[in-house]
Design a protein around this motif. Structure first.
Motif, PDB file in Angstrom:
ATOM      1  N   PRO A 211       0.860  -1.194   0.000  1.00  0.00           N
ATOM      2  CA  PRO A 211       0.000   0.000   0.000  1.00  0.00           C
ATOM      3  C   PRO A 211       0.893   1.241   0.000  1.00  0.00           C
ATOM      4  N   LEU A 212       0.376   2.352  -0.483  1.00  0.00           N
ATOM      5  CA  LEU A 212       1.130   3.603  -0.414  1.00  0.00           C
ATOM      6  C   LEU A 212       0.886   4.270   0.934  1.00  0.00           C
ATOM      7  N   LEU A 213       1.944   4.352   1.722  1.00  0.00           N
ATOM      8  CA  LEU A 213       1.904   4.961   3.052  1.00  0.00           C
ATOM      9  C   LEU A 213       3.132   5.866   3.157  1.00  0.00           C
ATOM     10  N   PRO A 214       3.171   6.756   4.148  1.00  0.00           N
ATOM     11  CA  PRO A 214       4.386   7.582   4.263  1.00  0.00           C
ATOM     12  C   PRO A 214       5.652   6.710   4.280  1.00  0.00           C
ATOM     13  N   GLU A 215       5.602   5.555   4.947  1.00  0.00           N
ATOM     14  CA  GLU A 215       6.822   4.749   5.051  1.00  0.00           C
ATOM     15  C   GLU A 215       7.125   3.907   3.798  1.00  0.00           C
ATOM     16  N   THR A 216       6.191   3.832   2.848  1.00  0.00           N
ATOM     17  CA  THR A 216       6.498   3.093   1.607  1.00  0.00           C
ATOM     18  C   THR A 216       6.719   4.044   0.427  1.00  0.00           C
ATOM     19  N   HIS A 217       6.600   5.343   0.663  1.00  0.00           N
ATOM     20  CA  HIS A 217       6.870   6.322  -0.401  1.00  0.00           C
ATOM     21  C   HIS A 217       8.321   6.160  -0.869  1.00  0.00           C
ATOM     22  N   HIS A 218       8.531   6.070  -2.176  1.00  0.00           N
ATOM     23  CA  HIS A 218       9.876   5.853  -2.757  1.00  0.00           C
ATOM     24  C   HIS A 218      10.558   4.622  -2.130  1.00  0.00           C
ATOM     25  N   TYR A 219       9.803   3.589  -1.969  1.00  0.00           N
ATOM     26  CA  TYR A 219      10.343   2.292  -1.500  1.00  0.00           C
ATOM     27  C   TYR A 219      11.495   1.857  -2.407  1.00  0.00           C
ATOM     28  N   ALA A 222      17.014   5.450  -6.135  1.00  0.00           N
ATOM     29  CA  ALA A 222      18.311   5.218  -6.795  1.00  0.00           C
ATOM     30  C   ALA A 222      19.151   4.181  -6.035  1.00  0.00           C
ATOM     31  N   ALA A 223      19.167   4.274  -4.707  1.00  0.00           N
ATOM     32  CA  ALA A 223      20.011   3.365  -3.915  1.00  0.00           C
ATOM     33  C   ALA A 223      19.531   1.925  -4.063  1.00  0.00           C
ATOM     34  N   GLU A 224      18.221   1.745  -4.081  1.00  0.00           N
ATOM     35  CA  GLU A 224      17.647   0.392  -4.216  1.00  0.00           C
ATOM     36  C   GLU A 224      17.904  -0.154  -5.626  1.00  0.00           C
ATOM     37  N   LEU A 225      17.695   0.682  -6.625  1.00  0.00           N
ATOM     38  CA  LEU A 225      17.900   0.241  -8.014  1.00  0.00           C
ATOM     39  C   LEU A 225      19.352  -0.196  -8.216  1.00  0.00           C
ATOM     40  N   LYS A 229      19.964  -6.582  -9.651  1.00  0.00           N
ATOM     41  CA  LYS A 229      20.769  -7.168 -10.728  1.00  0.00           C
ATOM     42  C   LYS A 229      20.644  -6.305 -11.982  1.00  0.00           C
ATOM     43  N   ARG A 230      21.652  -6.265 -12.782  1.00  0.00           N
ATOM     44  CA  ARG A 230      21.567  -5.504 -14.038  1.00  0.00           C
ATOM     45  C   ARG A 230      20.583  -6.160 -15.005  1.00  0.00           C
ATOM     46  N   THR A 231      20.269  -7.417 -14.752  1.00  0.00           N
ATOM     47  CA  THR A 231      19.313  -8.146 -15.596  1.00  0.00           C
ATOM     48  C   THR A 231      17.899  -8.121 -14.994  1.00  0.00           C
ATOM     49  N   ALA A 232      17.719  -7.398 -13.891  1.00  0.00           N
ATOM     50  CA  ALA A 232      16.427  -7.466 -13.180  1.00  0.00           C
ATOM     51  C   ALA A 232      15.346  -6.642 -13.872  1.00  0.00           C
ATOM     52  N   ILE A 233      14.110  -7.078 -13.636  1.00  0.00           N
ATOM     53  CA  ILE A 233      12.935  -6.361 -14.143  1.00  0.00           C
ATOM     54  C   ILE A 233      12.060  -5.975 -12.953  1.00  0.00           C
ATOM     55  N   LEU A 234      11.666  -4.707 -12.928  1.00  0.00           N
ATOM     56  CA  LEU A 234      10.808  -4.190 -11.856  1.00  0.00           C
ATOM     57  C   LEU A 234       9.379  -4.085 -12.371  1.00  0.00           C
ATOM     58  N   ILE A 235       8.437  -4.571 -11.570  1.00  0.00           N
ATOM     59  CA  ILE A 235       7.018  -4.510 -11.941  1.00  0.00           C
ATOM     60  C   ILE A 235       6.279  -3.695 -10.878  1.00  0.00           C
ATOM     61  N   ASN A 236       5.472  -2.750 -11.330  1.00  0.00           N
ATOM     62  CA  ASN A 236       4.656  -1.985 -10.378  1.00  0.00           C
ATOM     63  C   ASN A 236       3.223  -1.846 -10.885  1.00  0.00           C
ATOM     64  N   ALA A 237       2.329  -2.576 -10.220  1.00  0.00           N
ATOM     65  CA  ALA A 237       0.893  -2.431 -10.490  1.00  0.00           C
ATOM     66  C   ALA A 237       0.196  -2.053  -9.183  1.00  0.00           C
ATOM     67  N   PRO A 241       3.857   6.267  -6.561  1.00  0.00           N
ATOM     68  CA  PRO A 241       4.856   6.873  -5.678  1.00  0.00           C
ATOM     69  C   PRO A 241       5.663   5.877  -4.839  1.00  0.00           C
ATOM     70  N   LEU A 242       5.403   4.581  -4.971  1.00  0.00           N
ATOM     71  CA  LEU A 242       6.291   3.595  -4.336  1.00  0.00           C
ATOM     72  C   LEU A 242       7.672   3.673  -4.985  1.00  0.00           C
TER      73      LEU A 242
END
Ligand code: GLV
Ligand code: GLV
Length: 328
Positions: A211-219, A222-225, A229-237, A241-242
């Motif tokens: 869920p989008l909460l103050p503590e999950t904003h920008h979960y 740059a640091a996480e990305l 892995k350079r081969t990783a795929i990120l999915i967001n549905a 603002p996560l």
């Protein structure tokens, strides 16, 4: 039961409006667009109940504009980051959402994004439509395997667990993180609990179901990305603002990660500059729950909640249950 006065901020499936009209007077936003803030403030005035969209920000000002007679704001969505729950609770106004009925549709849509991103479906389809295809090519549109890879799930709630369950079809190793461990679910899904650090480092596919909460904003920033892995795929549905979308555009451009499949964005309907020109980003317009069956079911919950509350009964899916304590 006397007929009450219900406002719906945008057309939802006709059947659900017809069901509501059997009991109450219903007015629907006549435009094929979201209401402006001014229109919303005016439209809610004097209503007994309002059905809202996730694009309507319902805060103290809107609640006060609706007035003391308004008993419920029913969101036509499971997410409710557009609701100021505290302001509603202080005013004794019930707020509801539509959980449960969209779990499979949303989880399946996350899979559609995952598969389409891994196999470059959108990009290669554009190529065919643009008349650029001149025959089978051994090195064209090389994607990534899905089978036997590691699937990372951030948030093993209702939708995240449906999503994780479908990974069995691809013989994937499932790892997850969440605010709380759920050993029973882990067992059932064959999922392993890891910390966020491990999730970032080990996932071939990382899908967000928080869920989008103050503590999950920008979960994911740059640091996480940079840890992925350079081969990783990120999915967001889940919610835009996560993810720090500016950092994601830079990471996709610089090939810090391999790709992203996105249903949601930080400032919908705007996209971060540069995002829509990246071939390794799949972008679709917040349609995870958009199936005939699911939207009907969401409409039914919203309408049933309104009908119950206007009868003086408890709604099925209240998200500020403190207001119900005073009810019988
Ligand atoms: C859609 O995003 C929802 O929250 O229902
Ligand atoms: C692909 O079409 C193949 O036959 O390998």
């Amino acid at each position: 039961m006397t007929r009450s006065n219900v406002y719906v901020t945008r057309m939802i499936p006709q059947q659900t409006i017809d069901d509501l009209r059997q009991f109450h007077d219903v007015e629907v936003n006549p435009h094929d667009r979201a209401l402006t803030r001014d229109e919303l403030l005016k439209a809610v005035r004097g209503r007994d109940a309002v059905i809202t969209l996730l694009t309507d920000s319902i805060d103290a000002e809107v609640l006060d504009a609706a007035g003391r007679g308004c008993k419920i704001f029913a969101n036509y969505a499971v997410g409710f980051n557009n609701f100021d729950l505290q302001a509603a609770t202080e005013r004794g106004v019930i707020m509801t959402n539509t959980p449960g009925v969209l779990d499979d549709a949303t989880a399946t849509h996350a899979w559609a994004l995952l598969l389409a991103t891994a196999r470059r479906i959108s990009e290669s389809e554009r190529y065919v439509r643009e008349g650029k295809w001149h025959g089978w090519a051994p090195m064209a549109f090389i994607g990534q395997d899905v089978d036997n890879k590691t699937l990372g799930v951030a948030g093993l709630g209702r939708i995240g667990s449906k999503f994780a369950r479908k990974a069995a079809a691809f013989d994937m190793k499932v790892i997850y993180t969440d605010a709380q461990r759920n050993p029973e679910l882990e067992q059932r899904l064959g999922a392993t609990f890891v910390d966020k650090e491990t999730l970032l480092r080990e996932s071939d596919y990382l899908s967000l179901h928080l869920p989008l909460l103050p503590e999950t904003h920008h979960y994911i920033g740059a640091a996480e990305l940079a840890k992925m892995k350079r081969t990783a795929i990120l999915i967001n549905a889940a919610r835009g603002p996560l993810v720090d979308e500016k950092a994601l555009v830079a990471a996709l451009r610089d090939k810090v990660i391999w790709g992203a499949g996105l249903d949601v964005f930080e400032r919908e309907p705007e996209l971060e500059p540069g995002l829509s020109s990246l071939d390794n980003a799949l972008v679709v317009p917040h349609i995870a729950s958009a199936t005939i069956e699911t939207r009907l079911a969401m409409g039914k919950i919203a309408v049933d909640n309104v009908i119950s509350v206007l009868k003086g009964e408890k709604p099925q899916t209240c998200i500020n249950p403190e207001v119900l304590r005073s009810m019988a």
